[in-house]
Design a protein around this motif. Structure first.
Motif, PDB file in Angstrom:
ATOM      1  N   ARG A  79       0.837  -1.205   0.000  1.00 52.40           N
ATOM      2  CA  ARG A  79       0.000   0.000   0.000  1.00 52.40           C
ATOM      3  C   ARG A  79       0.869   1.251   0.000  1.00 52.40           C
ATOM      4  N   ALA A  80       1.952   1.228   0.741  1.00 50.35           N
ATOM      5  CA  ALA A  80       2.873   2.367   0.749  1.00 50.35           C
ATOM      6  C   ALA A  80       3.498   2.552  -0.631  1.00 50.35           C
ATOM      7  N   ALA A  81       3.808   1.443  -1.282  1.00 48.31           N
ATOM      8  CA  ALA A  81       4.383   1.505  -2.629  1.00 48.31           C
ATOM      9  C   ALA A  81       3.370   2.105  -3.607  1.00 48.31           C
ATOM     10  N   ALA A  82       2.103   1.732  -3.463  1.00 51.93           N
ATOM     11  CA  ALA A  82       1.066   2.281  -4.339  1.00 51.93           C
ATOM     12  C   ALA A  82       0.906   3.776  -4.109  1.00 51.93           C
ATOM     13  N   ASP A  83       0.934   4.198  -2.850  1.00 54.27           N
ATOM     14  CA  ASP A  83       0.833   5.627  -2.537  1.00 54.27           C
ATOM     15  C   ASP A  83       2.022   6.385  -3.115  1.00 54.27           C
ATOM     16  N   LEU A  84       3.205   5.783  -2.999  1.00 55.84           N
ATOM     17  CA  LEU A  84       4.397   6.415  -3.548  1.00 55.84           C
ATOM     18  C   LEU A  84       4.301   6.518  -5.065  1.00 55.84           C
ATOM     19  N   ALA A  85       3.774   5.472  -5.705  1.00 56.50           N
ATOM     20  CA  ALA A  85       3.612   5.497  -7.162  1.00 56.50           C
ATOM     21  C   ALA A  85       2.687   6.629  -7.587  1.00 56.50           C
ATOM     22  N   ASP A  86       1.627   6.866  -6.811  1.00 57.28           N
ATOM     23  CA  ASP A  86       0.732   7.976  -7.117  1.00 57.28           C
ATOM     24  C   ASP A  86       1.455   9.314  -7.032  1.00 57.28           C
ATOM     25  N   GLU A  87       2.426   9.373  -6.146  1.00 53.64           N
ATOM     26  CA  GLU A  87       3.146  10.628  -5.912  1.00 53.64           C
ATOM     27  C   GLU A  87       4.254  10.873  -6.927  1.00 53.64           C
ATOM     28  N   VAL A  88       5.041   9.835  -7.230  1.00 52.47           N
ATOM     29  CA  VAL A  88       6.223  10.039  -8.080  1.00 52.47           C
ATOM     30  C   VAL A  88       6.110   9.382  -9.445  1.00 52.47           C
ATOM     31  N   GLY A  89       5.115   8.519  -9.637  1.00 49.96           N
ATOM     32  CA  GLY A  89       4.975   7.794 -10.906  1.00 49.96           C
ATOM     33  C   GLY A  89       5.330   6.333 -10.730  1.00 49.96           C
ATOM     34  N   PHE A  90       4.531   5.457 -11.314  1.00 50.67           N
ATOM     35  CA  PHE A  90       4.752   4.021 -11.175  1.00 50.67           C
ATOM     36  C   PHE A  90       6.107   3.603 -11.735  1.00 50.67           C
ATOM     37  N   ARG A 148     -12.213   7.715 -15.500  1.00 50.49           N
ATOM     38  CA  ARG A 148     -11.443   8.957 -15.588  1.00 50.49           C
ATOM     39  C   ARG A 148     -11.040   9.469 -14.211  1.00 50.49           C
ATOM     40  N   ASP A 149     -11.939   9.424 -13.251  1.00 49.40           N
ATOM     41  CA  ASP A 149     -11.628   9.900 -11.900  1.00 49.40           C
ATOM     42  C   ASP A 149     -10.494   9.091 -11.278  1.00 49.40           C
ATOM     43  N   PHE A 150     -10.531   7.775 -11.465  1.00 45.60           N
ATOM     44  CA  PHE A 150      -9.467   6.933 -10.907  1.00 45.60           C
ATOM     45  C   PHE A 150      -8.129   7.292 -11.529  1.00 45.60           C
ATOM     46  N   ALA A 151      -8.118   7.489 -12.852  1.00 47.45           N
ATOM     47  CA  ALA A 151      -6.871   7.825 -13.546  1.00 47.45           C
ATOM     48  C   ALA A 151      -6.324   9.166 -13.074  1.00 47.45           C
ATOM     49  N   ARG A 152      -7.194  10.115 -12.787  1.00 46.27           N
ATOM     50  CA  ARG A 152      -6.748  11.443 -12.352  1.00 46.27           C
ATOM     51  C   ARG A 152      -6.347  11.465 -10.881  1.00 46.27           C
ATOM     52  N   GLU A 153      -7.102  10.763 -10.040  1.00 43.74           N
ATOM     53  CA  GLU A 153      -6.848  10.805  -8.605  1.00 43.74           C
ATOM     54  C   GLU A 153      -5.736   9.858  -8.169  1.00 43.74           C
ATOM     55  N   ARG A 154      -5.568   8.759  -8.898  1.00 46.95           N
ATOM     56  CA  ARG A 154      -4.579   7.740  -8.546  1.00 46.95           C
ATOM     57  C   ARG A 154      -3.687   7.427  -9.750  1.00 46.95           C
ATOM     58  N   PRO A 155      -2.904   8.388 -10.199  1.00 41.71           N
ATOM     59  CA  PRO A 155      -2.136   8.191 -11.440  1.00 41.71           C
ATOM     60  C   PRO A 155      -1.150   7.026 -11.398  1.00 41.71           C
ATOM     61  N   GLY A 156      -0.492   6.819 -10.258  1.00 40.69           N
ATOM     62  CA  GLY A 156       0.442   5.708 -10.154  1.00 40.69           C
ATOM     63  C   GLY A 156      -0.264   4.372 -10.162  1.00 40.69           C
ATOM     64  N   ARG A 157      -1.355   4.283  -9.415  1.00 36.59           N
ATOM     65  CA  ARG A 157      -2.144   3.071  -9.408  1.00 36.59           C
ATOM     66  C   ARG A 157      -2.731   2.809 -10.793  1.00 36.59           C
ATOM     67  N   TYR A 158      -3.218   3.867 -11.440  1.00 39.17           N
ATOM     68  CA  TYR A 158      -3.790   3.680 -12.773  1.00 39.17           C
ATOM     69  C   TYR A 158      -2.738   3.130 -13.732  1.00 39.17           C
TER      70      TYR A 158
END
Length: 205
Positions: A27-38, A104-114
């Motif tokens: 989960r921390a990795a997913a949050d980090l991916a959202d922040e810096v890019g997968f 679209r909302d998921f892609a915008r709000e969670r870019p790393g996860r998307y």
């Protein structure tokens, strides 16, 4: 006790102190991916977030590839939940609009996860992890299309149309690729409406 065993025991003690579990790491990795890019996700970066050395994570994940796969499965599950809740009880045009908006909302709000949901997960990885997200994503998409009376092979063709349209839009929007004066929200609404018209009048084989 050998030096190697003592060293591993010391690091496992550190991991226990900060409350590390496989779920927390992923989960921390997913949050980090959202922040810096997968694509910029690393084991070292996740370890730094917990204030530990890389070695502390290796009792929970086998390495970067394993971590990326786990993030992809987590993201697929969250995405499936999002679109599933959006389309529940809807059909036809209403379901399509809800599905498109959730996508679209998921892609915008969670870019790393998307970005992680676009990764091809090794065969059997989802089964081994007990993850159902990838399958549920597909089931929801096909369920939306059944509301238009589409069967195979038209259903698969239509799935590819939706994915290409929504993914392409998400990528361009994320990269600020829309530079024309036309309001992006207005374009989005017309695109979804055009897809509805296309699905209603899908050419029959």
């Amino acid at each position: 006790m050998g030096v190697g065993v003592a060293w591993r025991g010391w690091w496992w003690g550190v991991a226990a102190k900060v409350g590390l579990t496989a779920e927390r790491v992923v989960r921390a990795a997913a949050d980090l991916a959202d922040e810096v890019g997968f694509e910029r996700l690393t084991v070292s970066a996740v370890a730094r977030g917990f204030g530990v050395k890389d070695a502390s994570l290796y009792s929970h994940v086998r390495g970067l590839e394993d971590l990326r796969v786990r993030v992809a499965l987590l993201a697929a599950g969250e995405f499936a939940d999002r679109v599933g809740e959006a389309v529940a009880g809807r059909a036809g045009r209403d379901a399509l609009i809800a599905y498109a908006g959730a996508y679209r909302d998921f892609a915008r709000e969670r870019p790393g996860r998307y970005a992680a949901t676009q990764v091809r997960v090794p065969a059997g990885a989802a089964v081994a992890a007990g993850a159902t997200g990838p399958g549920r994503c597909a089931e929801t998409t096909y369920a939306v299309l059944r509301g238009y009376g589409l069967q195979e092979p038209a259903a698969t063709d239509a799935v590819r149309l939706l994915r290409a349209t929504f993914h392409g839009f998400a990528q361009l929007e994320a990269g600020e690729g829309f530079t024309a004066a036309r309001d992006v929200e207005a374009s989005w609404a017309r695109i979804v409406e055009a897809l509805h018209v296309a699905l209603e009048g899908w050419p029959r084989e």
